[in-house]
Write a protein that holds these residues in place. Structure first.
Motif, mmCIF file in Angstrom:
data_model
loop_
_atom_site.group_PDB
_atom_site.id
_atom_site.type_symbol
_atom_site.label_atom_id
_atom_site.label_comp_id
_atom_site.label_asym_id
_atom_site.label_seq_id
_atom_site.Cartn_x
_atom_site.Cartn_y
_atom_site.Cartn_z
ATOM 1 N N SER A 1 0.834 -1.205 0.000
ATOM 2 C CA SER A 1 0.000 0.000 0.000
ATOM 3 C C SER A 1 0.865 1.250 0.000
ATOM 4 N N ILE A 2 1.985 1.218 0.718
ATOM 5 C CA ILE A 2 2.872 2.380 0.699
ATOM 6 C C ILE A 2 3.435 2.585 -0.710
ATOM 7 N N TYR A 3 3.886 1.505 -1.323
ATOM 8 C CA TYR A 3 4.386 1.618 -2.692
ATOM 9 C C TYR A 3 3.312 2.165 -3.626
ATOM 10 N N THR A 4 2.071 1.678 -3.457
ATOM 11 C CA THR A 4 0.977 2.145 -4.310
ATOM 12 C C THR A 4 0.760 3.633 -4.134
ATOM 13 N N ALA A 5 0.731 4.078 -2.869
ATOM 14 C CA ALA A 5 0.489 5.499 -2.619
ATOM 15 C C ALA A 5 1.594 6.347 -3.238
ATOM 16 N N VAL A 6 2.831 5.936 -3.039
ATOM 17 C CA VAL A 6 3.942 6.713 -3.595
ATOM 18 C C VAL A 6 3.876 6.706 -5.116
ATOM 19 N N CYS A 7 3.553 5.554 -5.676
ATOM 20 C CA CYS A 7 3.496 5.451 -7.138
ATOM 21 C C CYS A 7 2.393 6.339 -7.699
ATOM 22 N N VAL A 8 1.212 6.318 -7.057
ATOM 23 C CA VAL A 8 0.100 7.129 -7.538
ATOM 24 C C VAL A 8 0.468 8.604 -7.474
ATOM 25 N N ARG A 9 1.072 8.995 -6.374
ATOM 26 C CA ARG A 9 1.453 10.395 -6.216
ATOM 27 C C ARG A 9 2.515 10.776 -7.242
ATOM 28 N N TRP A 10 3.460 9.864 -7.465
ATOM 29 C CA TRP A 10 4.570 10.136 -8.376
ATOM 30 C C TRP A 10 4.070 10.244 -9.817
ATOM 31 N N MET A 11 3.057 9.463 -10.157
ATOM 32 C CA MET A 11 2.585 9.472 -11.539
ATOM 33 C C MET A 11 1.853 10.764 -11.877
ATOM 34 N N ARG A 12 1.036 11.222 -10.943
ATOM 35 C CA ARG A 12 0.320 12.504 -11.066
ATOM 36 C C ARG A 12 -0.112 12.818 -12.485
ATOM 37 N N GLY A 13 0.538 13.856 -13.082
ATOM 38 C CA GLY A 13 0.075 14.264 -14.396
ATOM 39 C C GLY A 13 0.710 13.504 -15.550
ATOM 40 N N ARG A 14 1.564 12.534 -15.243
ATOM 41 C CA ARG A 14 2.257 11.841 -16.329
ATOM 42 C C ARG A 14 1.647 10.484 -16.597
ATOM 43 N N PHE A 15 2.101 9.890 -17.670
ATOM 44 C CA PHE A 15 1.690 8.519 -18.007
ATOM 45 C C PHE A 15 0.185 8.345 -17.949
ATOM 46 N N ARG A 16 -0.528 9.326 -18.488
ATOM 47 C CA ARG A 16 -1.992 9.273 -18.351
ATOM 48 C C ARG A 16 -2.568 8.062 -19.046
ATOM 49 N N GLU A 17 -1.869 7.617 -20.107
ATOM 50 C CA GLU A 17 -2.404 6.452 -20.811
ATOM 51 C C GLU A 17 -2.185 5.188 -20.007
ATOM 52 N N LEU A 18 -1.037 5.152 -19.314
ATOM 53 C CA LEU A 18 -0.702 3.916 -18.595
ATOM 54 C C LEU A 18 -1.370 3.850 -17.229
ATOM 55 N N GLN A 19 -1.618 5.015 -16.644
ATOM 56 C CA GLN A 19 -2.072 5.056 -15.253
ATOM 57 C C GLN A 19 -3.238 4.131 -14.933
ATOM 58 N N PRO A 20 -4.315 4.130 -15.746
ATOM 59 C CA PRO A 20 -5.447 3.279 -15.360
ATOM 60 C C PRO A 20 -5.026 1.832 -15.134
ATOM 61 N N TYR A 21 -4.167 1.330 -16.037
ATOM 62 C CA TYR A 21 -3.829 -0.081 -15.920
ATOM 63 C C TYR A 21 -2.798 -0.342 -14.850
ATOM 64 N N VAL A 22 -1.959 0.656 -14.571
ATOM 65 C CA VAL A 22 -1.032 0.498 -13.444
ATOM 66 C C VAL A 22 -1.837 0.362 -12.153
ATOM 67 N N LEU A 23 -2.824 1.261 -12.002
ATOM 68 C CA LEU A 23 -3.673 1.193 -10.808
ATOM 69 C C LEU A 23 -4.393 -0.136 -10.737
ATOM 70 N N ALA A 24 -4.953 -0.554 -11.868
ATOM 71 C CA ALA A 24 -5.730 -1.793 -11.860
ATOM 72 C C ALA A 24 -4.842 -2.972 -11.465
ATOM 73 N N THR A 25 -3.627 -3.036 -12.028
ATOM 74 C CA THR A 25 -2.752 -4.168 -11.709
ATOM 75 C C THR A 25 -2.382 -4.178 -10.235
ATOM 76 N N LEU A 26 -2.034 -3.003 -9.700
ATOM 77 C CA LEU A 26 -1.683 -2.959 -8.281
ATOM 78 C C LEU A 26 -2.854 -3.404 -7.429
ATOM 79 N N MET A 27 -4.054 -3.018 -7.840
ATOM 80 C CA MET A 27 -5.228 -3.427 -7.063
ATOM 81 C C MET A 27 -5.450 -4.927 -7.140
ATOM 82 N N VAL A 28 -5.104 -5.537 -8.279
ATOM 83 C CA VAL A 28 -5.253 -6.995 -8.373
ATOM 84 C C VAL A 28 -4.341 -7.674 -7.358
ATOM 85 N N VAL A 29 -3.108 -7.169 -7.239
ATOM 86 C CA VAL A 29 -2.189 -7.771 -6.270
ATOM 87 C C VAL A 29 -2.720 -7.574 -4.850
#
Lengths: 859, 217
Positions: free
Chosen positions: A106-134
């Protein structure tokens, strides 16, 4: 449902699952370019993370208030424990450690979400989804198989079971958290790789995104493995630091693939090649972290970390199956988009060196994986039992390791695409010269310094393969020192050439030029420092060849010599504290080469009040740059005061720990953030540097804070010192395993339980009768089965243990060569079609734009 | 020229001047979510811990975290339903950097690396020239692609602005002349209401100005 804390805790876990599922769905839906939904998914991710934090707080509260209704609290704490230990016992057992894994995720997820912010908008949805699967997987695991909040049917006890006194030493309890930080860190690159596959954006975008994340996870995997080595060395009492235990191997495998990835990333970055391979490596690394924790927890392979068998294994099997299926499906689907953009033009190129590097790393990983799981494979497939002891690995792996070590030096010297003969000479001359000089010095002076260049190891097999291995093993010390010199020369040369080039261009003084040079190319120069760290560690590993073991029984006043130390046994003494009785045997140590006293060794036996029948061995060590003197005491006779001692002199071991520190420094330099030019430089630099520093400090805090290691080693009770005065005994005992059933892999040369004592007595009788070693071994095997050998014999189907990895490596080499041929052919067909003429001659308006952007990149 | 890079800059958002909104898009509806709740619960937990012990501190902290969870999830649902106004950051997302932009960055970095390798003698000159030409062509192609991507958005933005301000914007270079504004006797320049000297020729403006000044005080 909130009437009691346990029920509330369970409810929070349910809520985590719901929040994760919500975030997953919203993230998937947002993938069609809906920023509002993406925003909602990000908030959902933060919410899930906070809920996990809430769950951890609830469990903390339960420990601190001694809520023994909860089974987990009752099993791992008691009323007498201080608050600090209460916090750390949170992750000391199966259930809590799963929650701890989830918390780190969860800490890694929070840092990753914050770090992604305005970037990687195309990838973000699936990054979030994959982390949630784990996250969902671990939630399901906890809810159904290992709930940390489950209560005992009998109700609350008056007091808990508390800490096993055997776990009350600092070393046994500091290495799992760091390893977890490394393991869990591999989830973020995995998420990026999956996102890249799903969106089809398979260029360098995802590589650039997850580069620093992978470095961070790799750093903590290195620290975790190093702490494990330190723990084994300081505590377990057999004089070594790595036993190739299945759980150790399970932690090592993801490190190998992560290192391979960190290198092959560079090829995709520069040449657009190996896209499929990189994706596969990242998926494999994550798979290996799950596999590693599965091996550790399911008890599939008998090991020193023996845990209670539970039904948790099957959940992991399903998840791993799902990972393999989904990963393979995604890769096959996106294969057309992952065409290589370049080709290998010459064997003497950096790409070729990196390819060889990856091939070697994966070959070693396959070897270790097959050998680790071989007891199960041989049982299921071949219907034969077998055990794989450390001597097997120590015979086969060093040559492969040294091959990689050589590559490590060659890579930086070769140019991209191809190295012309002139460049080759210029690059390789100094390092090869350094290697040759050191080699000659070693040959001439080695023996007199007691570091002989050739040391013959014990044979593990009797046939041709055994002879070959023994011959190769003999030259390894010399090869190792030559390669150490070679690698150091390479790094020094790279730094000095870079400095020279920079000073030619900017006319700076030495120190500012050095800082500027490293700052401009952090990954490169930080990487070189990591290589130096590895060199120092290899020097430490080589020291094992020159180690000396000796045992003796002494009465007070006696002296004995081992290597260049003289030890005089002064007297035993006893001390008592609240939990244990301590019996020390004091020795005064003198270094015979200098004639000076170097200190006192006080090995001990601790007899705990709670477990008087299982005393622990406390090692006493004297460290120096050159070697460690390692002393253990066996039996101390109360009337005669005669004590049996076992000593090791381990050359260069301290260098391993120094090497790890250098490695950490190099990794930190590599990860140091770049400044984003547009924002105010000072503030953004401070922010990012602060972020990285706090991340590393936090990681180290987690890594080094005391905690209970999950799984206590029952067989460390049996590990100890055994007197083997006859060289014939030395040839036999390490090959045979103790059959007491309590120690899964200990050879007769290390086990001190009563069964082992009897077995050794019987073998001594046979030796006295004149039986040959082979007869004795054959009898033992006939009585106890093939599993009683520490190394699977080189006969019949058991040969598969080395045949399969070697075949796989050769097969891998074949695949690499085929791929190289295919790229070459494709490149040639493309070259045949006329390309649009390069308009390099004309400078249009975009040239000016380009130059300006390049200049801006400079700052 | 700086068009492609404009997206990376974060201009000051008008909403920032109203409330201390957190830099992250944590919740437009709850601008204080970022710092008040976490720090507040931490402070309360420490206070409780000092007075009542570790257990109570943990309980307080857990209570704070529970509140945070509820507010974050509520913000998420609100964002989903569209009740929350969109932040500037989200608006920028509509012009998200395309794949071309990311690739361009990678090619630029590769060009830099090439230059470095040449300076340390790691690459032969003819190879270097060929690679540089190839990378430059690719980078220019990407720059062109990024500009093309942006062109429709730029037109859209210009149209939007024109819309907001009305189709006709009267061209005004000077502020409207007020009757009381003095006119310089020597050069006929209009001056400010309270001017004592002409701003063009420096001529002292007459008593009428002085009277006016006394009147306005």
């Amino acid at each position: 449902m909130w009437q009691s804390l346990p029920l509330f805790g369970k409810l929070v876990l349910d809520a985590v699952m719901i929040a994760a599922a919500y975030t997953f769905s919203v993230a998937i839906v947002s993938a069609r370019g809906r920023p509002r939904y993406l925003q909602a998914a990000r908030l959902g991710a933060y919410g899930t993370v906070s809920l996990i934090g809430l769950a951890i707080l609830c469990l903390c509260y339960a420990f601190v208030t001694h809520d023994f209704r909860i089974k987990y609290v009752a099993q791992h704490s008691d009323r007498s424990m201080p608050v600090g230990y209460l916090f750390t016992s949170l992750w000391g057992g199966q259930d809590g450690s799963l929650l701890w894994w989830l918390f780190l995720l969860s800490i890694y997820t929070a840092v990753c979400v914050r770090w992604m912010r305005g970037r990687f908008r195309e990838l973000q949805p699936y990054v979030l989804a994959t982390l949630m699967v784990v996250v969902l997987f671990f939630c399901v695991l906890m809810m159904f198989a290992a709930n940390p909040f489950s209560t005992s049917v009998a109700g609350a006890r008056t007091d808990g079971e508390g800490l096993n006194p055997l776990l009350q030493n600092i070393y046994m309890i500091i290495h799992p958290p760091s390893l977890y930080t490394g393991f869990v860190g591999c989830s973020v690159p995995f998420a990026f790789a999956v996102a890249a596959l799903v969106t089809g954006r398979l260029d360098n975008e995802w590589i650039n995104a997850c580069r620093n994340w992978m470095l961070f996870a790799w750093l903590f995997l290195s620290i975790g493995n190093a702490l494990g080595m330190l723990w084994a060395y300081e505590e377990l009492g057999w004089g070594g630091y790595w036993a190739w235990d299945p759980v150790e191997n399970a932690a090592f495998l993801p490190w190998l693939t992560a290192t391979a990835f960190v290198h092959s990333m560079m090829i995709q970055d520069r040449r657009g090649m190996l896209k499929v391979w990189n994706v596969m490596l990242v998926l494999l690394t994550f798979f290996l972290t799950i596999f590693g924790t599965f091996l550790t927890r399911s008890g599939l392979i008998a090991s020193v970390h023996s845990f209670a068998q539970s039904n948790i294994g099957i959940y992991f099997v399903w998840f791993m199956g799902f990972l393999v299926a989904a990963g393979a499906g995604l890769i096959v689907w996106r294969l057309p988009r992952m065409r290589s953009e370049g080709r290998i033009e010459s064997v003497l190129s950096r790409e070729a060196a990196f390819l060889a590097n990856n091939w070697a790393f994966l070959g070693i990983a396959v070897f270790i994986a097959v050998a680790t799981t071989f007891p199960r494979i041989s049982e299921w497939l071949l219907k034969q039992e077998s055990t794989v002891g450390p001597t097997f690995y120590n015979a086969w792996l060093p040559p492969a390791g040294l091959f990689l070590f050589a590559l490590m030096g060659m890579g930086p010297l070769l140019a991209w695409r191809k190295t012309s003969p002139a460049m080759f000479k210029k690059a390789f001359f100094a390092p090869i010269a350094a290697g040759v000089v050191v080699g000659v010095l070693h040959l001439v002076f080695g023996k007199s310094l007691r570091f002989a260049p050739f040391v013959t190891p014990d044979r593990i097999y009797d046939g041709a393969v055994g002879t070959a291995l023994q011959k190769v093993g003999t030259v390894l010390p010399l090869v190792s020192t030559v390669l150490c010199a070679f690698n150091v020369a390479v790094v020094v040369q790279e730094y000095s050439r870079g400095l020279a080039a920079r000073r030619r261009a900017t006319n700076e003084a030495f120190l500012p030029a050095l800082i500027g040079l490293v700052a401009k190319a952090r990954h490169r120069y930080g990487g070189y420092i990591v290589h130096v760290g590895i060199v120092i560690m290899f020097l430490g590993f080589t020291g094992r060849s020159w180690g000396v073991d000796k045992e003796a029984s002494l009465k007070p006043g006696d002296t004995f010599q081992v290597d260049h130390y003289e030890l005089r046994y002064t007297s035993p003494r006893m001390e008592v504290d609240q939990t244990k009785r301590m019996v020390f045997a004091d020795l005064a140590v003198t270094d015979m080469s200098t004639g000076k006293a170097v200190g006192r060794a006080s090995p001990a036996k601790f007899i705990y009040r709670r477990m008087p029948e299982s005393p622990t061995t406390e090692v006493s060590m004297l460290h120096s740059i050159r070697d460690d003197l390692y002393v253990i005491v066996g039996e101390v006779n109360a009337e005669t005061k005669v004590a049996s001692f076992h000593t090791h002199v381990n050359p260069f071991v301290s260098w391993i720990w120094v090497g790890v520190l250098v490695l950490i420094a190099g990794a930190v330099i590599s990860m140091w953030p770049e400044v984003v030019v547009q924002e105010s430089r000072a503030w953004s630099y401070v922010k990012m540097a602060g972020g990285l520093t706090s991340a590393i400090l936090f990681g180290l805090l987690i890594a080094l804070s005391p905690t209970l290691a999950y799984g206590q080693s029952s067989s460390s009770l049996h590990a100890g010192t055994v007197e083997m005065n006859d060289p014939k005994e030395r040839a036999i005992f390490p090959r045979l395993r103790c059959q007491c059933g309590g120690c899964p892999r200990l050879p007769l040369s290390n086990c001190v339980c009563s069964t082992a004592v009897m077995a050794r007595a019987r073998i001594r009788d046979q030796l006295a009768r004149g039986d040959s070693a082979d007869t004795i071994v054959a009898n033992y095997v006939a009585e106890n089965g093939t599993a009683s050998l520490t190394v699977p014999p080189d006969q019949g189907a058991l040969r598969l243990i080395y045949a399969v990895p070697i075949a796989a490596s050769i097969g891998g080499l074949g695949v690499v060569l085929l791929a190289v041929r295919r790229w070459k052919r494709r490149d040639e067909t493309v070259a045949r079609t006329p390309r649009a003429p390069a308009s390099a001659a004309e400078r249009d308006e975009y040239d000016a734009k380009l130059d300006e952007e390049l200049k801006r990149l400079d700052g | 020229m700086a068009e492609p890079t404009r997206q990376k800059k974060q201009p000051k958002s008008p909403s920032r001047s109203e409330a201390p909104a957190p830099k992250d898009d944590l919740g437009p509806a709850f601008p204080w979510l970022g710092w008040v709740l976490p720090l507040g619960s931490l402070a309360a937990a420490l206070a409780m811990g000092a007075v009542y012990g570790v257990g109570t501190a943990l309980l307080t902290l857990a209570g704070g975290v529970l509140l945070i969870v509820i507010s974050i999830l509520w913000a998420s649902v609100r964002t989903l339903s569209g009740e929350a106004p969109i932040t500037l950051e989200e608006a920028l997302a509509l012009g998200a950097p395309t794949a071309a932009e990311e690739q361009k960055r990678a090619v630029l970095q590769a060009l830099k690396d090439l230059e470095f390798e040449r300076s340390v003698g790691k690459i032969a000159e003819p190879d270097y020239q060929e690679l540089v030409a190839r990378y430059r062509a690719e980078a220019k192609r990407l720059l062109r692609a990024v500009d093309e991507d942006l062109a429709p958005l730029r037109e859209k933005a210009a149209a939007y602005v024109a819309d907001q301000l009305g189709t006709e914007r009267p061209k005004r270079s000077k502020p409207p002349k007020k009757a009381s504004d003095p006119v310089c006797p020597s050069c006929q320049t209009e001056n400010d209401t309270d001017a004592a000297f002409c701003k063009k020729c420096g001529n002292k403006l007459g008593d009428a100005t002085k009277d006016r000044r006394d009147a306005t005080g």
